[in-house]
Write a protein that holds these residues in place. Sequence first.
Motif, PDB file in Angstrom:
ATOM      1  N   GLY A  46     -69.560  69.452  27.998  1.00 21.64           N
ATOM      2  CA  GLY A  46     -69.303  68.019  28.028  1.00 21.64           C
ATOM      3  C   GLY A  46     -68.064  67.635  27.241  1.00 21.64           C
ATOM      4  O   GLY A  46     -67.257  66.811  27.684  1.00 21.64           O
ATOM      5  N   SER A  47     -67.886  68.244  26.058  1.00 21.17           N
ATOM      6  CA  SER A  47     -66.717  67.942  25.224  1.00 21.17           C
ATOM      7  C   SER A  47     -65.426  68.399  25.883  1.00 21.17           C
ATOM      8  O   SER A  47     -64.404  67.699  25.843  1.00 21.17           O
ATOM      9  N   LEU A  48     -65.440  69.588  26.505  1.00 23.34           N
ATOM     10  CA  LEU A  48     -64.242  70.100  27.183  1.00 23.34           C
ATOM     11  C   LEU A  48     -63.847  69.209  28.360  1.00 23.34           C
ATOM     12  O   LEU A  48     -62.672  68.880  28.546  1.00 23.34           O
ATOM     13  N   ILE A  49     -64.840  68.832  29.166  1.00 16.39           N
ATOM     14  CA  ILE A  49     -64.554  67.979  30.321  1.00 16.39           C
ATOM     15  C   ILE A  49     -63.995  66.637  29.869  1.00 16.39           C
ATOM     16  O   ILE A  49     -63.007  66.125  30.427  1.00 16.39           O
ATOM     17  N   ALA A  50     -64.601  66.048  28.818  1.00 19.06           N
ATOM     18  CA  ALA A  50     -64.130  64.766  28.295  1.00 19.06           C
ATOM     19  C   ALA A  50     -62.707  64.891  27.756  1.00 19.06           C
ATOM     20  O   ALA A  50     -61.874  63.988  27.950  1.00 19.06           O
ATOM     21  N   PHE A  51     -62.408  66.009  27.092  1.00 19.21           N
ATOM     22  CA  PHE A  51     -61.053  66.223  26.562  1.00 19.21           C
ATOM     23  C   PHE A  51     -60.030  66.258  27.689  1.00 19.21           C
ATOM     24  O   PHE A  51     -58.970  65.617  27.597  1.00 19.21           O
ATOM     25  N   PHE A  52     -60.327  66.983  28.762  1.00 16.42           N
ATOM     26  CA  PHE A  52     -59.378  67.076  29.870  1.00 16.42           C
ATOM     27  C   PHE A  52     -59.198  65.732  30.564  1.00 16.42           C
ATOM     28  O   PHE A  52     -58.090  65.387  30.996  1.00 16.42           O
TER      29      PHE A  52
END
Length: 209
Positions: A46-52
């Motif tokens: 979730g954090s990676l997707i939100a960052f991108f």
Amino acid sequence: MASADTIMSAFTTLLVTLDPPGLAPIFLGLTAGLTRAQRRQVAWRGSLIAFFILAVFAVFGAGILSLLGISMGAFRISGGMLLFWIAFEMIFQKRNDRKEETSKTAITIDHIQNIAVFPLALPLIAGPGAISATVLLAGSFAQPLDRAVLILMLAMAMATVLIALMIADRLDRYLGVSGRAVLTRLLGVLLAALSAQFVVDGVKSAFAL
């Protein structure tokens, strides 16, 4: 190169808008019944997707606005007003209620394996407020080196979110109901002041045109 004050103000805006302490109890409810390893997997994804998502808006947000014929001044005003509404919700404890309702609805619609994408990454982490703040900040970090600094700040802010999700159970126990309420209201006041500054800068930019 952006000044140290500008960088600190931008990082504070990102942290307050993302609201890691406020996400922790909602993440616990969202992942109820999952093992610790499964929770970590959901938090990472979730954090990676939100960052991108936010990184794309940091790089291309201004170009999209230009394509639509929207000036940065107008977006600063509207974005500042949106952030002020989020601050209002935080101060009067309405934001967490809305986020909890979003998470409950999403669990009944989407399968548990997809919660990292929806609703965790979008809209709980990379929500309208975070996207607006990112595009607004990108206007102040227009040079390539400054834009790289903004991406780095996004990564640092998202790392803070990830840590909060990883230790969500301990953080929730430590803060308690009263601690969460005090912290959320304090962050809300800070965000209200920052959003007012966005509106002032937007008005100045609009009249300068």
